[in-house]
Each structure stands twice: as structure tokens, then as C-alpha cells.
Design a protein around this motif. Structure first.
Motif, PDB file in Angstrom:
ATOM      1  N   HIS A   1       0.824  -1.214   0.000  1.00 40.20           N
ATOM      2  CA  HIS A   1       0.000   0.000   0.000  1.00 40.20           C
ATOM      3  C   HIS A   1       0.859   1.265   0.000  1.00 40.20           C
ATOM      4  CE1 HIS A   1      -2.869  -3.027   1.586  1.00 40.20           C
ATOM      5  NE2 HIS A   1      -3.639  -2.426   0.697  1.00 40.20           N
ATOM      6  N   SER A   2       1.996   1.197  -0.659  1.00 40.92           N
ATOM      7  CA  SER A   2       2.883   2.353  -0.761  1.00 40.92           C
ATOM      8  C   SER A   2       3.301   2.526  -2.213  1.00 40.92           C
ATOM      9  CB  SER A   2       4.125   2.154   0.124  1.00 40.92           C
ATOM     10  OG  SER A   2       3.755   2.040   1.482  1.00 40.92           O
TER      11      SER A   2
ATOM     12  N   GLY B   1      -0.514   6.493   7.923  1.00 37.41           N
ATOM     13  CA  GLY B   1      -0.544   6.742   6.484  1.00 37.41           C
ATOM     14  C   GLY B   1      -0.178   8.181   6.186  1.00 37.41           C
TER      15      GLY B   1
ATOM     16  N   MET C   1       4.356  12.294  -6.608  1.00 34.52           N
ATOM     17  CA  MET C   1       3.298  12.127  -5.609  1.00 34.52           C
ATOM     18  C   MET C   1       3.558  10.819  -4.869  1.00 34.52           C
ATOM     19  SD  MET C   1       0.214  13.187  -8.172  1.00 34.52           S
ATOM     20  CE  MET C   1       1.005  12.251  -9.473  1.00 34.52           C
TER      21      MET C   1
ATOM     22  N   GLU D   1       1.741   3.674   3.512  1.00 40.12           N
ATOM     23  CA  GLU D   1       1.233   3.190   4.786  1.00 40.12           C
ATOM     24  C   GLU D   1       2.389   2.491   5.480  1.00 40.12           C
ATOM     25  OE1 GLU D   1      -2.330   0.808   4.775  1.00 40.12           O
ATOM     26  OE2 GLU D   1      -3.229   2.033   3.184  1.00 40.12           O
TER      27      GLU D   1
ATOM     28  N   THR E   1       4.244  15.353  -1.671  1.00 40.12           N
ATOM     29  CA  THR E   1       4.509  15.749  -3.050  1.00 40.12           C
ATOM     30  C   THR E   1       5.824  16.521  -3.102  1.00 40.12           C
ATOM     31  OG1 THR E   1       3.301  17.825  -2.797  1.00 40.12           O
ATOM     32  CG2 THR E   1       2.052  15.944  -3.670  1.00 40.12           C
TER      33      THR E   1
ATOM     34  N   ASP F   1       0.815  11.135   2.857  1.00 34.69           N
ATOM     35  CA  ASP F   1       0.940  11.546   1.462  1.00 34.69           C
ATOM     36  C   ASP F   1       1.971  12.663   1.404  1.00 34.69           C
ATOM     37  OD1 ASP F   1      -0.989   9.802   0.537  1.00 34.69           O
ATOM     38  OD2 ASP F   1      -2.569  11.311   0.387  1.00 34.69           O
TER      39      ASP F   1
ATOM     40  N   SER G   1       2.381   8.169  -1.664  1.00 37.68           N
ATOM     41  CA  SER G   1       1.386   7.760  -0.680  1.00 37.68           C
ATOM     42  C   SER G   1       1.877   6.456  -0.046  1.00 37.68           C
ATOM     43  CB  SER G   1       0.010   7.543  -1.325  1.00 37.68           C
ATOM     44  OG  SER G   1      -0.957   7.326  -0.332  1.00 37.68           O
TER      45      SER G   1
ATOM     46  N   ASN H   1      -2.126  11.377   7.052  1.00 33.83           N
ATOM     47  CA  ASN H   1      -3.529  11.079   6.747  1.00 33.83           C
ATOM     48  C   ASN H   1      -4.244  10.504   7.960  1.00 33.83           C
ATOM     49  OD1 ASN H   1      -3.205  11.839   4.025  1.00 33.83           O
ATOM     50  ND2 ASN H   1      -2.430   9.807   3.522  1.00 33.83           N
TER      51      ASN H   1
END
Length: 190
Positions: free
Chosen positions: A30-31, A153, A181, A185, A157, A155, A183, A139
Motif C-alpha cells: 500500500h505504498s 498513512g 506524488m 502506509e 509531493t 501523502d 502515498s 492522513n
């Protein structure tokens, strides 16, 4: 008096231990890191890194004392088109060997809001190390509903210049600037 000093010392040590950053490891499934650049002004091309590893020392009470380290093989890049991937791995761009890595290590974290921060760090890419700044957001930090352990989590940029890392073939026709970008976890380490 001596007992009071010892008790005070132990209390300070206990509070210090509670305030230390805790290790979290990235959840590779999940990354993702997604990047984009302009192609001749006609389109935006995208690529991605996924399945990479890293860890975060996360201090929820004092986020500026946290840190992050991430590394991934250059050849783990996903472009969606084999010919584009082959060209990016050629001497025109990366000339990447199988064991060549992209690495990011934070050098400082400055809070910019309740859940936002500016993460400064060193990015090593194509054998060149340059400082970069990530605009980051927490997040969520909570118990994971399925894993039943602490999870976080984030995020982030940033904008990179290909020319800073020696991969500037065809610039400025293919944009020198690459939007990144991120993202991720991460789960609290055992």
C-alpha cells in the motif's frame, strides 16, 4: 532526599522513553510513488514505483523528531509500456544496473500545520545525491482495523528537475520538471 532524587530521575527517564520515536516499516502493498512529466506539450506521461521498502521513526508527540528512510531498485519502475521502460533504463537516461537503487533519507522535519510538515532530505538517484523537500501530510495514525496494530498513512509531493540528476535527455521538449506524488502506509514494527 536521596530516594526523592532517584524517584525524580526514574520519572524523567520514563517520560523520555515514552516520548521517543517508534519504528514503523512500510507496507509495501500500500505504498506508491507516482511521477509525471510533460511530453512535447502534447501529453502527460506517468510512471510508478511500488513494492519498495523503508522505515519511519515516528514520534506522534513530537513529529519533528521523526525520520524516514526509503530505498527501491531503479529497475522496479513501472511505465506501462515496455519500450518506454527499456529507453529509460538505457544510457540515454539511467543506464541502470540490476542493483542500482533510488534512496531517500530525511535530514529534518518542519511542522507546517496540525497534520502537515515539510520533510527535507537527501535523494540519491543516478549516482547523484541532492537535497529535496517533500510537502507531507499525515492522513491517519490509528489501530489498523484488520491487522490490530498501530498503523500510519502519509501523502507527500515534490517537484524534481531531471537535469539535477543527469537524466535530462530531450529537455526542454520533454519537461525537465517531474512532479512526484507519494502515498505510503506503515505499520508499527514488532
Amino acid at each position: 532526599m536521596k530516594t526523592a532524587l532517584i524517584a525524580t530521575g526514574l520519572s524523567v527517564l520514563a517520560l523520555s522513553a515514552q516520548a521517543e520515536a517508534e519504528k514503523y516499516v512500510l507496507d509495501s502493498s500500500h505504498s506508491q510513488i507516482v511521477f509525471s512529466y510533460q511530453h512535447l506539450g502534447f501529453s502527460t506521461s506517468y510512471g510508478m514505483f511500488s513494492g519498495f521498502e523503508g522505515d519511519i521513526l515516528f514520534d506522534q508527540e513530537n513529529p519533528s523528531a521523526s525520520s524516514v528512510n526509503v530505498a527501491m531498485p531503479v529497475k522496479s519502475m513501472i511505465t506501462g509500456w515496455q519500450a518506454r521502460f527499456d529507453h529509460l533504463m538505457s544510457p540515454d537516461f539511467f543506464a541502470a544496473s540490476d542493483d542500482e537503487m533510488v534512496r531517500f533519507s530525511s535530514t529534518g522535519i518542519e511542522l507546517t500545520g496540525e497534520t502537515t510538515a515539510r520533510i527535507t532530505g537527501d535523494l540519491e538517484l543516478n549516482g547523484i545525491t541532492k537535497p529535496v523537500v517533500l510537502e507531507a501530510r499525515l492522513n491517519k495514525a490509528a489501530a489498523h482495523p484488520m491487522a490490530k496494530k498501530d498503523w500510519a498513512g502519509f501523502d507527500a509531493t515534490t517537484m524534481l528537475k531531471r537535469s539535477d540528476f543527469g537524466v535530462d535527455m530531450f529537455a526542454p521538449f520533454v519537461s525537465d520538471e517531474v512532479e512526484v506524488m507519494i502515498s505510503i502506509e506503515a505499520m508499527k514494527a514488532e
